[in-house]
Design a protein around this motif. Structure first.
Motif, PDB file in Angstrom:
ATOM      1  N   MET A   4       0.816  -1.225   0.000  1.00  0.00           N
ATOM      2  CA  MET A   4       0.000   0.000   0.000  1.00  0.00           C
ATOM      3  C   MET A   4       0.849   1.274   0.000  1.00  0.00           C
ATOM      4  O   MET A   4       0.615   2.173  -0.798  1.00  0.00           O
ATOM      5  CB  MET A   4      -0.927  -0.015   1.225  1.00  0.00           C
ATOM      6  N   MET A   5       1.859   1.344   0.859  1.00  0.00           N
ATOM      7  CA  MET A   5       2.684   2.554   0.942  1.00  0.00           C
ATOM      8  C   MET A   5       3.477   2.762  -0.346  1.00  0.00           C
ATOM      9  O   MET A   5       3.588   3.891  -0.836  1.00  0.00           O
ATOM     10  CB  MET A   5       3.627   2.473   2.138  1.00  0.00           C
ATOM     11  N   GLU A   6       4.015   1.702  -0.876  1.00  0.00           N
ATOM     12  CA  GLU A   6       4.787   1.786  -2.115  1.00  0.00           C
ATOM     13  C   GLU A   6       3.902   2.200  -3.293  1.00  0.00           C
ATOM     14  O   GLU A   6       4.257   3.071  -4.082  1.00  0.00           O
ATOM     15  CB  GLU A   6       5.426   0.421  -2.393  1.00  0.00           C
ATOM     16  N   MET A   7       2.733   1.587  -3.414  1.00  0.00           N
ATOM     17  CA  MET A   7       1.854   1.865  -4.550  1.00  0.00           C
ATOM     18  C   MET A   7       1.252   3.263  -4.502  1.00  0.00           C
ATOM     19  O   MET A   7       1.047   3.877  -5.542  1.00  0.00           O
ATOM     20  CB  MET A   7       0.740   0.810  -4.645  1.00  0.00           C
ATOM     21  N   ARG A   8       0.989   3.751  -3.316  1.00  0.00           N
ATOM     22  CA  ARG A   8       0.407   5.099  -3.267  1.00  0.00           C
ATOM     23  C   ARG A   8       1.381   6.123  -3.823  1.00  0.00           C
ATOM     24  O   ARG A   8       0.966   7.125  -4.405  1.00  0.00           O
ATOM     25  CB  ARG A   8      -0.085   5.446  -1.872  1.00  0.00           C
ATOM     26  N   GLU A   9       2.686   5.879  -3.669  1.00  0.00           N
ATOM     27  CA  GLU A   9       3.670   6.804  -4.251  1.00  0.00           C
ATOM     28  C   GLU A   9       3.900   6.497  -5.731  1.00  0.00           C
ATOM     29  O   GLU A   9       4.063   7.412  -6.539  1.00  0.00           O
ATOM     30  CB  GLU A   9       4.964   6.770  -3.462  1.00  0.00           C
ATOM     31  N   GLU A  10       3.913   5.231  -6.072  1.00  0.00           N
ATOM     32  CA  GLU A  10       4.095   4.868  -7.485  1.00  0.00           C
ATOM     33  C   GLU A  10       2.970   5.412  -8.360  1.00  0.00           C
ATOM     34  O   GLU A  10       3.190   5.832  -9.494  1.00  0.00           O
ATOM     35  CB  GLU A  10       4.180   3.358  -7.637  1.00  0.00           C
TER      36      GLU A  10
END
Length: 126
Positions: free
Chosen positions: A114-120
């Motif tokens: 979740m944290m990675e994808m929200r920035e990606e």
């Protein structure tokens, strides 16, 4: 271009988009046999809120419109996308649409990333 603007306008009618402050948003729609799912994020500066895209008064309108668009893309290029990424920023109203035709894991949002994808997925209009 008229069709794309209509799709952008539908995203602006979504309940989460209308009821929450945002400077940008990103939604991923995933298409499989007889099923469409979506998830995404609303960005308001550094604040990020998970969200899904649905128009309260007409819950199937956006999904069905994107299904029709998927068929139009298929008619033109002989490929059906399996995922669609829609990104928009509020300040200028600019938007981007991207497609994935093969990789089912691309843009996949789950608790572990979740944290990675929200920035990606955070829109960047350069």
């Amino acid at each position: 271009m008229e069709r794309l603007q209509y799709i952008a306008d539908l995203f602006l009618c979504c309940k989460k988009v209308q009821q929450n402050p945002w400077t940008a948003f990103a939604f991923v729609f995933e298409f499989s046999e007889g099923h469409v799912a979506n998830s995404g994020f609303l960005y308001n500066g550094e604040a990020v809120r998970p969200a899904s895209a649905s128009i309260e008064e007409e819950p199937l309108l956006l999904r069905n419109t994107l299904r029709e668009f998927r068929e139009e893309v298929y008619e033109q290029c002989d490929w059906r996308f399996i995922k669609l990424l829609f990104q928009m920023e509020s300040e200028t109203g600019r938007f981007k649409i991207d497609f994935e035709f093969e990789d089912k894991s691309r843009w996949e949002i789950h608790p572990g990333n979740m944290m990675e994808m929200r920035e990606e997925l955070r829109p960047h209009f350069d």
